[in-house]
Design a protein around this motif. Structure first.
Motif, PDB file in Angstrom:
ATOM      1  N   UNK A  85       0.848  -1.201   0.000  1.00  0.00           N
ATOM      2  CA  UNK A  85       0.000   0.000   0.000  1.00  0.00           C
ATOM      3  C   UNK A  85       0.880   1.247   0.000  1.00  0.00           C
ATOM      4  N   UNK A  86       1.931   1.250   0.802  1.00  0.00           N
ATOM      5  CA  UNK A  86       2.843   2.392   0.865  1.00  0.00           C
ATOM      6  C   UNK A  86       3.517   2.624  -0.482  1.00  0.00           C
ATOM      7  N   UNK A  87       3.880   1.552  -1.181  1.00  0.00           N
ATOM      8  CA  UNK A  87       4.522   1.691  -2.494  1.00  0.00           C
ATOM      9  C   UNK A  87       3.576   2.286  -3.528  1.00  0.00           C
ATOM     10  N   UNK A  88       2.308   1.960  -3.421  1.00  0.00           N
ATOM     11  CA  UNK A  88       1.339   2.511  -4.371  1.00  0.00           C
ATOM     12  C   UNK A  88       1.050   3.986  -4.098  1.00  0.00           C
ATOM     13  N   UNK A  89       1.335   4.448  -2.893  1.00  0.00           N
ATOM     14  CA  UNK A  89       1.038   5.836  -2.497  1.00  0.00           C
ATOM     15  C   UNK A  89       2.255   6.478  -1.822  1.00  0.00           C
ATOM     16  N   UNK A  90       3.351   6.699  -2.574  1.00  0.00           N
ATOM     17  CA  UNK A  90       4.550   7.257  -1.935  1.00  0.00           C
ATOM     18  C   UNK A  90       4.344   8.668  -1.386  1.00  0.00           C
ATOM     19  N   UNK A  91       3.477   9.456  -2.008  1.00  0.00           N
ATOM     20  CA  UNK A  91       3.243  10.817  -1.517  1.00  0.00           C
ATOM     21  C   UNK A  91       2.616  10.770  -0.131  1.00  0.00           C
ATOM     22  N   UNK A  92       1.607   9.943   0.025  1.00  0.00           N
ATOM     23  CA  UNK A  92       0.956   9.800   1.334  1.00  0.00           C
ATOM     24  C   UNK A  92       1.914   9.200   2.356  1.00  0.00           C
ATOM     25  N   UNK A  93       2.737   8.263   1.905  1.00  0.00           N
ATOM     26  CA  UNK A  93       3.685   7.618   2.813  1.00  0.00           C
ATOM     27  C   UNK A  93       4.695   8.622   3.357  1.00  0.00           C
ATOM     28  N   UNK A  94       5.259   9.455   2.477  1.00  0.00           N
ATOM     29  CA  UNK A  94       6.212  10.458   2.940  1.00  0.00           C
ATOM     30  C   UNK A  94       5.524  11.505   3.818  1.00  0.00           C
ATOM     31  N   UNK A  95       4.302  11.880   3.469  1.00  0.00           N
ATOM     32  CA  UNK A  95       3.565  12.837   4.292  1.00  0.00           C
ATOM     33  C   UNK A  95       3.309  12.291   5.685  1.00  0.00           C
ATOM     34  N   UNK A  96       2.844  11.045   5.751  1.00  0.00           N
ATOM     35  CA  UNK A  96       2.575  10.430   7.055  1.00  0.00           C
ATOM     36  C   UNK A  96       3.870  10.267   7.859  1.00  0.00           C
ATOM     37  N   UNK A  97       4.933   9.855   7.196  1.00  0.00           N
ATOM     38  CA  UNK A  97       6.211   9.683   7.882  1.00  0.00           C
ATOM     39  C   UNK A  97       6.718  11.018   8.423  1.00  0.00           C
ATOM     40  N   UNK A  98       6.612  12.075   7.617  1.00  0.00           N
ATOM     41  CA  UNK A  98       7.040  13.401   8.068  1.00  0.00           C
ATOM     42  C   UNK A  98       6.237  13.874   9.261  1.00  0.00           C
ATOM     43  N   UNK A  99       4.929  13.633   9.235  1.00  0.00           N
ATOM     44  CA  UNK A  99       4.081  14.035  10.356  1.00  0.00           C
ATOM     45  C   UNK A  99       4.379  13.263  11.619  1.00  0.00           C
ATOM     46  N   UNK A 100       4.568  11.957  11.479  1.00  0.00           N
ATOM     47  CA  UNK A 100       4.859  11.124  12.655  1.00  0.00           C
ATOM     48  C   UNK A 100       6.219  11.491  13.247  1.00  0.00           C
ATOM     49  N   UNK A 101       7.224  11.703  12.377  1.00  0.00           N
ATOM     50  CA  UNK A 101       8.544  12.089  12.875  1.00  0.00           C
ATOM     51  C   UNK A 101       8.458  13.420  13.625  1.00  0.00           C
ATOM     52  N   UNK A 102       7.761  14.389  13.046  1.00  0.00           N
ATOM     53  CA  UNK A 102       7.629  15.692  13.705  1.00  0.00           C
ATOM     54  C   UNK A 102       6.870  15.571  15.025  1.00  0.00           C
ATOM     55  N   UNK A 103       5.825  14.753  15.038  1.00  0.00           N
ATOM     56  CA  UNK A 103       5.054  14.551  16.263  1.00  0.00           C
ATOM     57  C   UNK A 103       5.928  13.943  17.355  1.00  0.00           C
ATOM     58  N   UNK A 104       6.673  12.919  17.013  1.00  0.00           N
ATOM     59  CA  UNK A 104       7.564  12.300  18.000  1.00  0.00           C
ATOM     60  C   UNK A 104       8.616  13.297  18.484  1.00  0.00           C
ATOM     61  N   UNK A 105       9.108  14.120  17.569  1.00  0.00           N
ATOM     62  CA  UNK A 105      10.130  15.088  17.938  1.00  0.00           C
ATOM     63  C   UNK A 105       9.588  16.126  18.916  1.00  0.00           C
ATOM     64  N   UNK A 106       8.379  16.661  18.649  1.00  0.00           N
ATOM     65  CA  UNK A 106       7.867  17.702  19.544  1.00  0.00           C
ATOM     66  C   UNK A 106       7.377  17.121  20.869  1.00  0.00           C
ATOM     67  N   UNK A 107       7.058  15.829  20.903  1.00  0.00           N
ATOM     68  CA  UNK A 107       6.609  15.213  22.156  1.00  0.00           C
ATOM     69  C   UNK A 107       7.762  14.717  23.029  1.00  0.00           C
ATOM     70  N   UNK A 108       8.980  14.730  22.499  1.00  0.00           N
ATOM     71  CA  UNK A 108      10.136  14.207  23.232  1.00  0.00           C
ATOM     72  C   UNK A 108      10.312  14.887  24.590  1.00  0.00           C
ATOM     73  N   UNK A 109      10.246  16.199  24.604  1.00  0.00           N
ATOM     74  CA  UNK A 109      10.449  16.920  25.865  1.00  0.00           C
ATOM     75  C   UNK A 109       9.339  16.607  26.871  1.00  0.00           C
ATOM     76  N   UNK A 110       8.111  16.502  26.395  1.00  0.00           N
ATOM     77  CA  UNK A 110       6.987  16.185  27.280  1.00  0.00           C
ATOM     78  C   UNK A 110       7.134  14.792  27.883  1.00  0.00           C
ATOM     79  N   UNK A 111       7.583  13.843  27.074  1.00  0.00           N
ATOM     80  CA  UNK A 111       7.772  12.472  27.563  1.00  0.00           C
ATOM     81  C   UNK A 111       8.927  12.427  28.560  1.00  0.00           C
ATOM     82  N   UNK A 112      10.002  13.155  28.283  1.00  0.00           N
ATOM     83  CA  UNK A 112      11.123  13.210  29.228  1.00  0.00           C
ATOM     84  C   UNK A 112      10.675  13.822  30.549  1.00  0.00           C
ATOM     85  N   UNK A 113       9.849  14.837  30.472  1.00  0.00           N
ATOM     86  CA  UNK A 113       9.322  15.471  31.679  1.00  0.00           C
ATOM     87  C   UNK A 113       8.459  14.485  32.470  1.00  0.00           C
TER      88      UNK A 113
END
Length: 164
Positions: free
Chosen positions: A8-36
């Protein structure tokens, strides 16, 4: 019909990169909150400004994949896929800065001070260059706190999407 996530990801690379970028950014901004939270200080949501990076990760990843993936022939081999994915990861980071800059231009006009004694044409070209290069510069600086993680994740996603 079976549902295979990688197919499914191969058939939709645009959506895959978009979702990956969003998840990476979400994990990055939540890092400090989780450490706290782990340190016993409680969990606090990041500020509203930081959520723009999640939006930018989705938008930047999808937009750049749309522009680059097929045009550069990334699906031809894992090597091309990794290279194009790394480019997507590198240039997706400035997208939130472009969104902020456009919002600032709409709200207040050009954010740069006019240079005294400069012709209007030179001023226009200077403002255009600053509008173009300031977000790129900020995006490259953004690679420092992520330790280049956007490039690595983009390259890995590109490799997996192009692999047979």
């Amino acid at each position: 019909m079976t549902w295979e996530p990688l197919a499914v990801a191969r058939r939709h690379p645009v959506r895959t990169f978009g979702a990956t970028g969003g998840v990476f950014a979400l994990l990055f901004i939540l890092t400090e909150s989780v450490q706290s939270l782990l340190a016993g200080r409680g969990f606090t949501l990041p500020s509203g400004f930081l959520w723009l990076f999640v939006f930018g990760g989705v938008l930047g990843g999808a937009l750049l994949a749309w522009l680059l993936w097929e045009r550069l022939g990334a699906e031809r081999s894992p090597r091309y896929g990794a290279a194009v994915g790394a480019l997507v990861g590198l240039f997706a980071l400035p997208v939130p800065f472009y969104v902020l800059e456009l919002a600032l231009v709409v709200a207040r006009g050009i954010p740069f001070e006019p240079q005294p004694g400069v012709s209007p044409l030179v001023q226009l070209l200077t403002d255009f260059a600053l509008l173009l290069f300031v977000p790129l510069f900020l995006g490259v600086l953004g690679l420092l706190p992520t330790y280049g993680g956007t490039v690595v994740i983009g390259g890995l996603v590109g490799y997996l999407l192009a692999r047979e």
